[in-house]
Design a protein around this motif. Sequence first.
Motif, PDB file in Angstrom:
ATOM      1  N   ASN A 120       0.825  -1.211   0.000  1.00 45.95           N
ATOM      2  CA  ASN A 120       0.000   0.000   0.000  1.00 45.95           C
ATOM      3  C   ASN A 120       0.860   1.262   0.000  1.00 45.95           C
ATOM      4  O   ASN A 120       0.500   2.276  -0.611  1.00 45.95           O
ATOM      5  N   GLN A 124       0.406   4.442  -2.386  1.00 42.44           N
ATOM      6  CA  GLN A 124       0.043   5.742  -1.808  1.00 42.44           C
ATOM      7  C   GLN A 124       1.129   6.180  -0.819  1.00 42.44           C
ATOM      8  O   GLN A 124       0.905   6.215   0.393  1.00 42.44           O
ATOM      9  N   LYS A 127       0.445   9.205   1.801  1.00 45.42           N
ATOM     10  CA  LYS A 127      -0.550   8.858   2.814  1.00 45.42           C
ATOM     11  C   LYS A 127       0.054   7.962   3.887  1.00 45.42           C
ATOM     12  O   LYS A 127      -0.153   8.179   5.092  1.00 45.42           O
ATOM     13  N   TYR A 128       0.834   6.987   3.463  1.00 43.24           N
ATOM     14  CA  TYR A 128       1.383   6.032   4.426  1.00 43.24           C
ATOM     15  C   TYR A 128       2.592   6.596   5.169  1.00 43.24           C
ATOM     16  O   TYR A 128       2.872   6.194   6.294  1.00 43.24           O
ATOM     17  N   CYS A 130       2.678   9.696   6.200  1.00 40.45           N
ATOM     18  CA  CYS A 130       2.007  10.440   7.273  1.00 40.45           C
ATOM     19  C   CYS A 130       1.492   9.499   8.362  1.00 40.45           C
ATOM     20  O   CYS A 130       1.648   9.764   9.560  1.00 40.45           O
ATOM     21  N   LYS A 131       0.907   8.401   7.937  1.00 39.16           N
ATOM     22  CA  LYS A 131       0.262   7.492   8.881  1.00 39.16           C
ATOM     23  C   LYS A 131       1.257   6.768   9.772  1.00 39.16           C
ATOM     24  O   LYS A 131       1.066   6.674  10.994  1.00 39.16           O
ATOM     25  N   ALA A 137      -0.773  16.548   9.654  1.00 40.75           N
ATOM     26  CA  ALA A 137      -1.087  17.548   8.634  1.00 40.75           C
ATOM     27  C   ALA A 137      -1.490  18.842   9.324  1.00 40.75           C
ATOM     28  O   ALA A 137      -2.669  19.177   9.430  1.00 40.75           O
ATOM     29  N   PHE A 238       0.447  18.083  -1.180  1.00 39.19           N
ATOM     30  CA  PHE A 238      -0.402  17.054  -0.569  1.00 39.19           C
ATOM     31  C   PHE A 238      -0.853  17.478   0.825  1.00 39.19           C
ATOM     32  O   PHE A 238      -2.035  17.380   1.172  1.00 39.19           O
ATOM     33  N   LYS A 242      -4.592  18.447   2.068  1.00 40.58           N
ATOM     34  CA  LYS A 242      -5.141  17.589   3.113  1.00 40.58           C
ATOM     35  C   LYS A 242      -5.697  18.398   4.273  1.00 40.58           C
ATOM     36  O   LYS A 242      -6.746  18.084   4.822  1.00 40.58           O
TER      37      LYS A 242
END
Length: 308
Positions: A120, A124, A127-128, A130-131, A137, A238, A242
């Motif tokens: 994943n 992306q 996104k990952y 950040c996660k 954000a 991004f 966001k």
Amino acid sequence: MQFILLILVVCLAIALLATIWPLFVFLALIVVAYKIYEVVYFNGKKFLSIKEKIQAHIDDCNDLNQHIEDLKSTSLVVNRTDYGEAEYHDASRWNVKREALKNQKYAPYIYDCSRTVCDNARRQPFKYVCKYFGIKADEPTLERFEAALNDFSAVEDGKVSLKKEREQIMTSIDADVPFLIKKFSGKKLEAKLGFDEVDFSTLYFPKYEFKYVSAGGNTSTKYDVVMDIDNLNRFVTFLSEKIKFKKSAAGQRALMTSGLRQYIKERDHFTCRYCGASISKEPNLLLEIDHIVPVSKGGLTTEDNLQT
């Protein structure tokens, strides 16, 4: 029979050496003679006078090089929790030991994850990142990434200026340096002149790494999210999209992309609007872009509110 063949081979080898050894001696003498010539030249008055003549330019180059190296040390955001470190012991039988598991250690920019997360992250990456690296954000985070983008953009611009400046210096003394020295001792010539070693690579760009290692250690996969200029530009965009604060102060700063900076510099003819300093007069000058009306006072990131 084998003994006779061995004797023949030895005899042939001796005969061959007896034939070509003068050539080796001759080549060795040439190398020794050149090394002596090299030492004499680099310690001679002519070379020292050349070095003295361009010393100020070399110092400028070295100062710029040091500034570039300082900018490279910019670190990116990571908010992963450090849970400590445990000592690994593998009591398995020798044929099932897995060195990949033994070598796993905590590192803030490396996330050991499942195969699914790894895949994943490939699809992306922002996104990952950040996660799983705890990147929020929010405005402070955006400002830090923008600062990193500014620093790394300055590094790349500085590398171009530095390379051009070094080439100009070497060209200016080309006629005064013997051909043999330029041909066979180019690197040593630069070192003797006093140039610091320059790293023109892009290996300094930081990266976030997602790594999967199977339970048995036989299979491993990793994906690197390298934060180069292009990725940083896209990541800033991004984050801006966001958190949806285009009209806030941080949002306006996020609109200051490297492309917009370059456009403003070209529009202003690479000249500072405050003091008149210009790249044409100072080749090593690193220009910045400012808001005429500060963002903190409601200024927008638009062409008419930006200046070099």
